[in-house]
Structure formats: structure tokens, C-alpha cells
Write a protein that holds these residues in place. Structure first.
Motif, PDB file in Angstrom:
ATOM      1  N   VAL A 101       0.906  -1.188  -0.236  1.00 56.05           N
ATOM      2  CA  VAL A 101       0.002  -0.155  -0.066  1.00 56.05           C
ATOM      3  C   VAL A 101       0.645   1.074  -0.019  1.00 56.05           C
ATOM      4  O   VAL A 101       1.647   1.379   0.869  1.00 56.05           O
ATOM      5  CB  VAL A 101      -0.929  -0.063   1.112  1.00 56.05           C
ATOM      6  CG1 VAL A 101      -1.750   1.424   1.163  1.00 56.05           C
ATOM      7  CG2 VAL A 101      -1.712  -1.035   1.329  1.00 56.05           C
ATOM      8  N   ASN A 102       0.733   2.262  -0.855  1.00 51.70           N
ATOM      9  CA  ASN A 102       1.646   3.266  -1.015  1.00 51.70           C
ATOM     10  C   ASN A 102       0.685   4.610  -0.874  1.00 51.70           C
ATOM     11  O   ASN A 102      -0.335   4.683  -1.535  1.00 51.70           O
ATOM     12  CB  ASN A 102       2.269   3.513  -2.182  1.00 51.70           C
ATOM     13  CG  ASN A 102       3.192   2.169  -2.652  1.00 51.70           C
ATOM     14  OD1 ASN A 102       3.791   1.834  -1.751  1.00 51.70           O
ATOM     15  ND2 ASN A 102       3.488   1.728  -3.738  1.00 51.70           N
ATOM     16  N   ARG A 103       1.446   5.616  -0.376  1.00 51.90           N
ATOM     17  CA  ARG A 103       0.592   6.847  -0.242  1.00 51.90           C
ATOM     18  C   ARG A 103       1.104   7.743  -1.124  1.00 51.90           C
ATOM     19  O   ARG A 103       2.281   7.788  -1.745  1.00 51.90           O
ATOM     20  CB  ARG A 103       0.849   7.419   1.024  1.00 51.90           C
ATOM     21  CG  ARG A 103       0.044   8.672   1.153  1.00 51.90           C
ATOM     22  CD  ARG A 103       0.077   9.194   2.596  1.00 51.90           C
ATOM     23  NE  ARG A 103       1.477  10.196   2.451  1.00 51.90           N
ATOM     24  CZ  ARG A 103       2.153  10.629   3.404  1.00 51.90           C
ATOM     25  NH1 ARG A 103       1.963  10.420   4.621  1.00 51.90           N
ATOM     26  NH2 ARG A 103       3.251  11.465   2.990  1.00 51.90           N
ATOM     27  N   VAL A 104       0.134   8.131  -2.310  1.00 49.31           N
ATOM     28  CA  VAL A 104       0.763   8.996  -3.499  1.00 49.31           C
ATOM     29  C   VAL A 104      -0.017  10.266  -3.368  1.00 49.31           C
ATOM     30  O   VAL A 104      -1.095  10.439  -2.788  1.00 49.31           O
ATOM     31  CB  VAL A 104       0.192   8.289  -4.716  1.00 49.31           C
ATOM     32  CG1 VAL A 104       0.987   7.023  -5.089  1.00 49.31           C
ATOM     33  CG2 VAL A 104      -1.283   8.000  -4.672  1.00 49.31           C
ATOM     34  N   THR A 105       0.646  11.433  -3.683  1.00 49.76           N
ATOM     35  CA  THR A 105       0.431  12.680  -3.597  1.00 49.76           C
ATOM     36  C   THR A 105       0.389  13.319  -4.935  1.00 49.76           C
ATOM     37  O   THR A 105       1.162  13.149  -5.688  1.00 49.76           O
ATOM     38  CB  THR A 105       1.359  13.595  -2.392  1.00 49.76           C
ATOM     39  OG1 THR A 105       2.608  13.440  -2.977  1.00 49.76           O
ATOM     40  CG2 THR A 105       1.015  12.958  -1.379  1.00 49.76           C
ATOM     41  N   VAL A 146      -7.424   3.741   2.152  1.00 52.19           N
ATOM     42  CA  VAL A 146      -7.122   2.528   2.070  1.00 52.19           C
ATOM     43  C   VAL A 146      -7.803   1.225   1.782  1.00 52.19           C
ATOM     44  O   VAL A 146      -7.790   0.646   0.923  1.00 52.19           O
ATOM     45  CB  VAL A 146      -5.856   2.105   3.360  1.00 52.19           C
ATOM     46  CG1 VAL A 146      -5.225   0.820   3.108  1.00 52.19           C
ATOM     47  CG2 VAL A 146      -4.941   3.188   3.566  1.00 52.19           C
ATOM     48  N   PRO A 147      -8.897   1.190   2.610  1.00 47.98           N
ATOM     49  CA  PRO A 147      -9.793  -0.111   2.404  1.00 47.98           C
ATOM     50  C   PRO A 147     -10.556  -0.188   0.850  1.00 47.98           C
ATOM     51  O   PRO A 147     -10.650  -1.114   0.447  1.00 47.98           O
ATOM     52  CB  PRO A 147     -10.821   0.134   3.540  1.00 47.98           C
ATOM     53  CG  PRO A 147     -10.432   0.935   4.375  1.00 47.98           C
ATOM     54  CD  PRO A 147      -9.352   1.794   3.799  1.00 47.98           C
ATOM     55  N   ARG A 170      -3.666  10.341  -1.986  1.00 51.65           N
ATOM     56  CA  ARG A 170      -4.561   9.092  -2.156  1.00 51.65           C
ATOM     57  C   ARG A 170      -3.676   8.173  -1.894  1.00 51.65           C
ATOM     58  O   ARG A 170      -2.526   8.116  -1.579  1.00 51.65           O
ATOM     59  CB  ARG A 170      -5.161   9.227  -3.870  1.00 51.65           C
ATOM     60  CG  ARG A 170      -5.699  10.470  -3.947  1.00 51.65           C
ATOM     61  CD  ARG A 170      -6.101  10.511  -5.416  1.00 51.65           C
ATOM     62  NE  ARG A 170      -7.174   9.498  -6.117  1.00 51.65           N
ATOM     63  CZ  ARG A 170      -8.452   9.428  -5.872  1.00 51.65           C
ATOM     64  NH1 ARG A 170      -8.789  10.607  -5.103  1.00 51.65           N
ATOM     65  NH2 ARG A 170      -9.417   8.528  -6.268  1.00 51.65           N
ATOM     66  N   PHE A 171      -4.369   6.790  -1.905  1.00 52.64           N
ATOM     67  CA  PHE A 171      -3.479   5.518  -1.485  1.00 52.64           C
ATOM     68  C   PHE A 171      -3.808   4.470  -2.809  1.00 52.64           C
ATOM     69  O   PHE A 171      -4.609   4.450  -3.465  1.00 52.64           O
ATOM     70  CB  PHE A 171      -4.019   4.770  -0.376  1.00 52.64           C
ATOM     71  CG  PHE A 171      -4.007   5.569   0.821  1.00 52.64           C
ATOM     72  CD1 PHE A 171      -2.791   5.531   1.709  1.00 52.64           C
ATOM     73  CD2 PHE A 171      -4.593   6.606   1.206  1.00 52.64           C
ATOM     74  CE1 PHE A 171      -2.541   6.339   2.768  1.00 52.64           C
ATOM     75  CE2 PHE A 171      -4.754   7.368   2.248  1.00 52.64           C
ATOM     76  CZ  PHE A 171      -3.405   7.166   3.237  1.00 52.64           C
ATOM     77  N   SER A 172      -2.365   3.912  -2.875  1.00 55.59           N
ATOM     78  CA  SER A 172      -2.526   2.815  -4.110  1.00 55.59           C
ATOM     79  C   SER A 172      -2.175   1.435  -3.477  1.00 55.59           C
ATOM     80  O   SER A 172      -1.455   1.555  -2.627  1.00 55.59           O
ATOM     81  CB  SER A 172      -1.370   3.386  -5.197  1.00 55.59           C
ATOM     82  OG  SER A 172      -1.089   2.247  -5.934  1.00 55.59           O
ATOM     83  N   ALA A 173      -2.973   0.488  -3.869  1.00 54.50           N
ATOM     84  CA  ALA A 173      -2.740  -1.014  -3.333  1.00 54.50           C
ATOM     85  C   ALA A 173      -2.502  -1.709  -4.393  1.00 54.50           C
ATOM     86  O   ALA A 173      -3.076  -1.829  -5.491  1.00 54.50           O
ATOM     87  CB  ALA A 173      -4.077  -1.231  -2.522  1.00 54.50           C
TER      88      ALA A 173
END
Length: 173
Positions: free
Chosen positions: A24-28, A62-63, A38-41
């Protein structure tokens, strides 16, 4: 009639899939008003019987991102050519700078793999394999290289059918 017994309230369809979240990555994204987070999974899904798929999803939470990734992975599922509990032949999957070499192993060896590659192989149902990851250790590249390698696997029967020969003709040369 109790509410739990009513079929209409069973929203989630039952599936026997194994779902594992790899990363899970946090992307801005920088916008006029500031930063947009936002979050990328990255998720791998398999049935433990030779079918596997990987997918990515992006969302504000995230979910939600994991849910989207699971849907994408289910759509991308494919069947792996196997021989018993291992793969039929050695193969190298390549994606970007990531390379994953997979070698068949005798029964009882187990899954000798690291990180993201291990998760893909565990959900796929392959229980005896040796792997070596070369180049990028980025989970996205590793998963995609593993998936690409597994898609290219062929059994002797499949090769014989493609070439229009018998299995004996192919094995004996």
C-alpha cells in the motif's frame, strides 16, 4: 424469519479465493489548493489450485483502494500450467528492470522465494519452487514479473498440441 437467514441481506458473494495485500503506497498530487493525498494498493488473488491474478487500485482511503485492487485482480485471474506441486520447467519473468527466475523443485522443498514473489506463489497453490529475484526489488515490478513468467509456462501436452506432434516426439527430439 430471522434477518441473518434471509438471502437478500447476504451482500458479499461467497468465493474461495485467497486475497493477499502486497503493498500500500501513499501517493500525492500537488494541486492549486495544496496536496491531494490518495492511496495505491497492490493485491494478489488466487484459489490455491493453480489460478492467480494481480491488480492495483487507487482511492482516497486504504480499504477502498484494497477493494478496487481485489476486483482488478479477480478480473485478471488466469490458470497456471503446473506439474504436481511445482512448475513444468524453469522460466524467467521480466517486467521493467525486475527479473524473477523460477525453477521447479522436488516435492517437499517448499516455496523458496522472498517478499512479493512468495505471496504470488502462495495464493497460486504452487508449493514446491525455487526463485531468484534479480534487478528491481520493487514489489510492483516483482509481482508483475512473476505473473508474466507464470503466464508463459507450458506443459509438454500444451507444447505438443501447439506443434501438432505427440508428447513422445517432443521429449525424444
Amino acid at each position: 424469519m430471522a434477518r441473518n437467514d434471509d438471502k437478500r441481506f447476504d451482500r458479499e458473494p461467497k468465493d474461495d479465493l485467497i486475497k493477499k495485500t502486497v503493498a500500500v503506497n501513499r501517493v500525492t498530487k500537488v494541486v492549486k489548493g495544496g496536496r491531494n493525498m490518495r492511496f495505491s494498493a497492490l493485491v494478489v488473488v488466487g484459489d490455491g489450485k493453480g489460478r492467480v491474478g494481480a491488480g492495483m487500485g487507487k482511492a482516497a482511503e486504504v480499504p477502498e483502494a484494497i477493494e478496487k485492487a481485489q476486483k482488478a485482480a479477480k478480473k485478471a485471474m488466469f490458470t497456471i500450467a503446473t506439474r504436481g506441486s511445482t512448475i513444468p520447467h524453469a522460466i524467467t519473468g521480466i517486467f521493467g528492470k525486475g527479473r524473477v527466475t523460477m525453477l521447479p523443485a522436488p516435492a517437499g522443498t517448499g516455496v523458496i522465494a522472498g517478499g512479493a514473489v512468495r505471496l504470488v506463489l502462495e495464493v497460486s497453490g504452487i508449493s514446491d519452487i525455487r526463485t531468484k529475484s534479480i534487478g528491481s526489488n520493487n514489489p510492483i515490478n516483482s509481482v508483475k514479473a512473476t505473473i508474466k513468467g507464470l503466464q508463459e509456462l507450458r506443459t509438454a501436452e500444451q507444447v505438443a498440441e501447439i506443434r501438432g506432434k505427440t508428447v513422445k516426439e517432443i521429449i525424444n527430439g
